[in-house]
Design an enzyme around this catalytic site. Structure first.
Site, PDB file in Angstrom:
ATOM      1  CG  LEU A   1      -1.966  -1.045   1.407  1.00 59.87           C
ATOM      2  CD1 LEU A   1      -2.684  -0.867   2.743  1.00 59.87           C
ATOM      3  CD2 LEU A   1      -2.955  -1.022   0.261  1.00 59.87           C
ATOM      4  CG  ASP A   2       0.544   4.439  -2.874  1.00 59.97           C
ATOM      5  OD1 ASP A   2       1.322   3.580  -3.331  1.00 59.97           O
ATOM      6  OD2 ASP A   2      -0.217   5.124  -3.572  1.00 59.97           O
ATOM      7  NE  ARG A   3       6.507   7.084   3.804  1.00 60.37           N
ATOM      8  CZ  ARG A   3       7.641   7.639   4.225  1.00 60.37           C
ATOM      9  NH1 ARG A   3       7.617   8.812   4.830  1.00 60.37           N
ATOM     10  NH2 ARG A   3       8.790   7.042   4.017  1.00 60.37           N
TER      11      ARG A   3
END
Length: 323
Positions: A142-144
């Site tokens: 997942l993106d940060r």
């Protein structure tokens, strides 16, 4: 003074030894058993032997002499990783499922999934500290800036099975997002090619002479609700997993960037009233639901994540519903 710890649902079914060594990874097993024999470690006031199966609501007595064995969980390496026991306990509270093969987190927004140079805290390094006797492996990302359901494998076999599921698209992901714009049509499939935050109609065009060929990116979407002609509450079902895929598709294809997206939506301003309500430094995107086959049992699992607090408040105010 001894600490009394009540077992949560997350740890139900865990053996006492395994549970104890997760919290105190530097403790030798011989020391653990010595404390058990001396009556220092107890479960529900009874002397422990070490192999008891813990159940939700059980109370474990932790003697004060073991506190020093937790220090090894504070990690600092040349790559910049640095986190505290409080950070680890915070991540432990984010666990929504845990068994011998996998641990599933409701990943907080702002926490990186994978460590690296300049990244001080990351799920992979912190999970390895929480589960020092397991082989922690990431199987998806997942993106940060994105919160939500993140599955982590705890052994090599589980990692391979799950990696195949995500690669073969048999795992089904659903995201919820608040978009800055009135999305039309309300249902559809975005099917194009993208790379480096750009979208293309086909795969043949190269990105600015860099030699990077765009990859196909497919996203199904449904508008669940709208607000004032300015906001759309959208469910995304990505069929591919390109970097920033949902953020790029929202901003460049639906012309409605995700609220809080300062990379792809910084130039699109809400009206003043909505801007004041939504002006937080967070991305309004959550990996809400994940359906996959358990790598051990083979049974289909569906796990959901609670919305982060900053999203819950807005969704409640706008009277949006969860699917």
């Amino acid at each position: 003074m001894a600490e009394m710890v009540e077992i949560s649902k997350v740890d139900d079914g865990t053996r006492l030894l395994r549970w104890f060594l997760r919290r105190f990874p530097a403790m030798p097993q011989r020391e653990f058993y010595k404390l058990c024999r001396g009556g220092q470690i107890r479960v529900n006031s009874s002397r422990a032997r070490g192999q008891e199966i813990l159940r939700t609501g059980d109370v474990v007595r932790i003697p004060p002499t073991v506190a020093g064995y937790a220090r090894a969980a504070v990690k600092k390496t040349e790559s910049g990783d640095c986190f505290s026991l409080a950070d680890l306990e915070g991540l432990r509270r984010c666990i929504i499922h845990d068994d011998a093969d996998i641990v599933v987190f409701n990943k907080p927004a702002g926490l990186a999934v994978q460590g690296g140079t300049g990244i001080r805290k990351s799920i992979d390094k912190m999970a390895a500290a929480l589960f020092p006797y397991d082989k922690i492996s990431l199987v998806h990302r997942l993106d940060r800036e994105t919160s939500g359901v993140l599955v982590v494998a705890k052994n090599q076999r589980a990692a391979q099975v799950l990696a195949d599921e995500f690669q073969n698209k048999t795992a089904h992901k659903e995201y919820l997002a608040l978009l800055n714009g009135d999305v039309n049509p309300p249902h559809g499939v975005i099917d194009n090619y993208m790379t480096k935050g750009q979208v293309f109609d086909g795969p043949t065009r190269l990105n600015g002479g860099t030699g990077q060929r765009p990859q196909r990116a497919i996203t199904e979407y449904d508008v669940l609700s709208r607000a004032g002609g300015h906001l759309s509450w959208v469910r995304f079902s990505p069929q591919t997993g390109r970097t920033h895929q949902l953020r790029v598709h929202s901003a460049l294809c639906l012309h409605a960037p995700i609220v809080g997206d300062m990379l792809y939506g910084a130039d699109k301003r809400l009206d003043d009233a909505l801007y004041a309500m939504l002006a937080v430094n967070n991305l309004f995107l959550v990996a809400y639901k994940l359906t996959f086959r358990h790598p051990g049992s083979g049974k289909t699992m569906t796990l959901r994540a609670d919305l982060p607090d900053f999203m819950q408040q807005v969704v409640k105010f706008l009277e949006f519903k969860l699917p």
